[in-house]
Write an enzyme that holds these catalytic residues in place. Structure first.
Site, PDB file in Angstrom:
ATOM      1  N   ASP A   1      -4.312   3.913  -3.032  1.00 12.49           N
ATOM      2  CA  ASP A   1      -5.270   4.506  -1.898  1.00 12.49           C
ATOM      3  C   ASP A   1      -5.533   5.923  -2.237  1.00 12.49           C
ATOM      4  O   ASP A   1      -4.446   6.786  -2.270  1.00 12.49           O
ATOM      5  CB  ASP A   1      -4.672   4.374  -0.487  1.00 12.49           C
ATOM      6  CG  ASP A   1      -5.738   4.914   0.573  1.00 12.49           C
ATOM      7  OD1 ASP A   1      -6.351   6.079   0.154  1.00 12.49           O
ATOM      8  OD2 ASP A   1      -5.719   4.364   1.722  1.00 12.49           O
ATOM      9  N   THR A   2      -6.875   6.470  -2.737  1.00 16.15           N
ATOM     10  CA  THR A   2      -7.163   7.805  -3.067  1.00 16.15           C
ATOM     11  C   THR A   2      -6.609   8.864  -2.031  1.00 16.15           C
ATOM     12  O   THR A   2      -6.297   9.890  -2.449  1.00 16.15           O
ATOM     13  CB  THR A   2      -8.804   7.938  -3.473  1.00 16.15           C
ATOM     14  OG1 THR A   2      -9.219   7.503  -2.360  1.00 16.15           O
ATOM     15  CG2 THR A   2      -8.815   6.973  -4.666  1.00 16.15           C
ATOM     16  N   TYR A   3      -6.696   8.655  -0.698  1.00 17.44           N
ATOM     17  CA  TYR A   3      -6.347   9.506   0.235  1.00 17.44           C
ATOM     18  C   TYR A   3      -4.842   9.742   0.182  1.00 17.44           C
ATOM     19  O   TYR A   3      -4.511  10.858   0.244  1.00 17.44           O
ATOM     20  CB  TYR A   3      -6.677   9.048   1.625  1.00 17.44           C
ATOM     21  CG  TYR A   3      -6.155   9.769   2.666  1.00 17.44           C
ATOM     22  CD1 TYR A   3      -6.914  10.854   3.142  1.00 17.44           C
ATOM     23  CD2 TYR A   3      -4.992   9.214   3.494  1.00 17.44           C
ATOM     24  CE1 TYR A   3      -6.205  11.625   4.241  1.00 17.44           C
ATOM     25  CE2 TYR A   3      -4.445  10.071   4.535  1.00 17.44           C
ATOM     26  CZ  TYR A   3      -4.992  11.277   4.790  1.00 17.44           C
ATOM     27  OH  TYR A   3      -4.428  12.011   5.737  1.00 17.44           O
ATOM     28  N   HIS A   4      -4.013   8.765  -0.082  1.00 15.45           N
ATOM     29  CA  HIS A   4      -2.471   9.120   0.056  1.00 15.45           C
ATOM     30  C   HIS A   4      -2.239   9.443  -1.534  1.00 15.45           C
ATOM     31  O   HIS A   4      -1.157  10.420  -1.597  1.00 15.45           O
ATOM     32  CB  HIS A   4      -2.080   7.713   0.106  1.00 15.45           C
ATOM     33  CG  HIS A   4      -1.915   7.237   1.536  1.00 15.45           C
ATOM     34  ND1 HIS A   4      -1.616   7.843   2.562  1.00 15.45           N
ATOM     35  CD2 HIS A   4      -2.613   5.859   1.973  1.00 15.45           C
ATOM     36  CE1 HIS A   4      -2.170   7.156   3.681  1.00 15.45           C
ATOM     37  NE2 HIS A   4      -2.733   5.927   3.131  1.00 15.45           N
TER      38      HIS A   4
ATOM     39  N   GLU B   1     -12.318   3.105   3.037  1.00 17.66           N
ATOM     40  CA  GLU B   1     -11.787   3.275   4.358  1.00 17.66           C
ATOM     41  C   GLU B   1     -12.078   4.900   5.029  1.00 17.66           C
ATOM     42  O   GLU B   1     -12.315   5.979   4.047  1.00 17.66           O
ATOM     43  CB  GLU B   1     -10.232   3.455   3.997  1.00 17.66           C
ATOM     44  CG  GLU B   1      -9.682   2.241   4.563  1.00 17.66           C
ATOM     45  CD  GLU B   1      -7.926   2.482   4.524  1.00 17.66           C
ATOM     46  OE1 GLU B   1      -7.300   1.633   5.204  1.00 17.66           O
ATOM     47  OE2 GLU B   1      -7.434   3.298   3.864  1.00 17.66           O
TER      48      GLU B   1
ATOM     49  N   ARG C   1     -11.028  11.929   4.923  1.00 19.90           N
ATOM     50  CA  ARG C   1     -11.245  10.582   5.159  1.00 19.90           C
ATOM     51  C   ARG C   1     -12.758  10.403   5.760  1.00 19.90           C
ATOM     52  O   ARG C   1     -13.061   9.348   6.487  1.00 19.90           O
ATOM     53  CB  ARG C   1     -10.317   9.925   6.469  1.00 19.90           C
ATOM     54  CG  ARG C   1      -8.920   9.745   5.738  1.00 19.90           C
ATOM     55  CD  ARG C   1      -8.020   8.982   6.396  1.00 19.90           C
ATOM     56  NE  ARG C   1      -7.013   7.862   5.560  1.00 19.90           N
ATOM     57  CZ  ARG C   1      -5.998   7.115   5.922  1.00 19.90           C
ATOM     58  NH1 ARG C   1      -5.605   7.766   6.908  1.00 19.90           N
ATOM     59  NH2 ARG C   1      -5.669   6.113   5.187  1.00 19.90           N
TER      60      ARG C   1
ATOM     61  N   GLU D   1       3.254   8.959   6.953  1.00 23.95           N
ATOM     62  CA  GLU D   1       3.035   7.480   7.232  1.00 23.95           C
ATOM     63  C   GLU D   1       4.116   6.585   7.324  1.00 23.95           C
ATOM     64  O   GLU D   1       4.179   5.488   7.703  1.00 23.95           O
ATOM     65  CB  GLU D   1       1.871   6.970   6.940  1.00 23.95           C
ATOM     66  CG  GLU D   1       0.598   7.755   7.362  1.00 23.95           C
ATOM     67  CD  GLU D   1      -0.861   6.899   7.164  1.00 23.95           C
ATOM     68  OE1 GLU D   1      -0.850   5.910   6.600  1.00 23.95           O
ATOM     69  OE2 GLU D   1      -1.854   7.718   7.174  1.00 23.95           O
TER      70      GLU D   1
ATOM     71  N   GLU E   1       1.007  -1.185  -0.062  1.00 22.10           N
ATOM     72  CA  GLU E   1       0.014   0.052  -0.045  1.00 22.10           C
ATOM     73  C   GLU E   1       0.769   1.210   0.039  1.00 22.10           C
ATOM     74  O   GLU E   1       1.597   1.513   0.808  1.00 22.10           O
ATOM     75  CB  GLU E   1      -1.039   0.126   1.226  1.00 22.10           C
ATOM     76  CG  GLU E   1      -1.691   1.160   1.144  1.00 22.10           C
ATOM     77  CD  GLU E   1      -2.783   1.561   2.147  1.00 22.10           C
ATOM     78  OE1 GLU E   1      -3.007   0.712   3.265  1.00 22.10           O
ATOM     79  OE2 GLU E   1      -3.731   2.133   2.343  1.00 22.10           O
TER      80      GLU E   1
HETATM   81 MN    MN Z   1      -5.599   2.983   2.954  1.00 19.45          MN
END
Ligand code: MN
Length: 292
Positions: A183-186, A244, A215, A156, A150
């Site tokens: 992951d679209t957030y990251h 998520e 999020r 992070e 991921e």
């Molecule tokens: Mn994630």
């Protein structure tokens, strides 16, 4: 028309941990909200009853995926052999749990602690990541488990922040059962856009996390989901797509702090999850309609 993607939800939408009562609740609510898959964090796997959880998932007809990060004192990206060995042991135990649950996916920040590093990754540390994950992947292959890398943002991890970093790491590990997890957030923090990384990863994409830039509720933030879903349709992605979302309304004693969940973005997880499922289905259908 590609096969239908399994749509998943992270257990932290429902419950803070993986004790038997929490698993029962997460399974019940995941099914009620219409999802195909439940993602379990293995951060407190010592309290997880593997046989009981496997039965509960099977009875509900749910698939499972497992995710985790490591810790600063048990970190395979360290230069210190003892710290690396502790990280490798945690990964080994995690693989046992995934196999015991009947799962086929172990993903997350398998390559480092989940937290802000005060310095860049060293070349010795990166070599340790490659060696440990190569051994783990070979063992996982014998159990029909795929490992996910991921891609996480800079606060992070310092190991892989972009799709290009992850592809290089996967190339160096060199095992077929190591896939890329976007992951679209990251992506929103680290990538230039939501299309190029998907096209670059292509058929090596194995798992997707859908999260808003804060999020919270999907569609209440600034992420360009139409572009991202169109890119997934373009590469014919048919793997799991998991929602998520984190709020201080549901707290994990460990994971919430690692993820810096300090505020309440929602209180009603059932409403949040039902709407997220609908949002993902709508975007999948819209993207399929123009890429057919
Ligand atoms: Mn994630």
């Amino acid at each position: 028309m590609t096969a239908r993607n399994p749509i998943g939800v992270h257990a932290l939408v429902w419950v803070g941990g993986t004790r038997p009562d929490e698993i029962a609740e997460a399974v019940r609510r995941t099914r009620a909200a219409g999802f195909d898959l439940l993602e379990l964090s293995l951060h407190e796997m010592e309290v997880l009853d593997v046989a009981d959880t496997r039965r509960a998932l099977q009875d509900a007809g749910l698939q499972v995926a497992c995710s985790r990060g490591l810790a600063f004192d048990a970190d395979v990206s360290s230069d210190d052999p003892e710290v690396v060995a502790r990280g490798a042991a945690i990964l080994q135990d995690s693989l046992e749990v995934v196999a015991g649950l009947g799962g086929s996916v172990l993903t997350g920040a398998l390559y480092s602690a989940l937290g802000k590093y005060g310095r860049p990754l060293t070349s010795a540390g990166r070599a340790n990541v490659v060696a440990v994950l190569r051994d783990l992947a070979r063992e996982a292959a014998g159990r029909d488990v795929t490992l996910g890398l991921e891609i996480c943002n800079r606060y992070e991890t310092n190991v892989i922040n972009t799709a290009r970093d992850a592809l290089r790491l996967a190339d160096d590990i060199g095992e077929d059962n190591v896939m890329i997890h976007l992951d679209t957030y990251h992506m929103n923090i680290e990538e230039s856009d939501f299309v190029t990384p998907v096209l670059e990863v292509g058929d090596r994409l194995g798992y997707v996390h859908i999260g808003e830039n804060h999020r919270g509720y999907l569609g209440s933030g600034s992420i360009d989901f139409p572009a991202f879903f169109h890119a997934l349709a373009t590469i014919g992605f048919d793997g799991p797509i998991t929602f998520e979302s984190f709020s201080s309304a549901v707290v994990s004693p460990t994971l919430s702090n690692d993820l810096a969940v300090w505020r309440s973005l929602w209180t009603d997880g059932d409403d949040l999850a039902r709407r997220a499922h609908q949002f993902i289905e709508t975007h999948l259908a819209a993207a399929a309609s123009i890429s057919a």
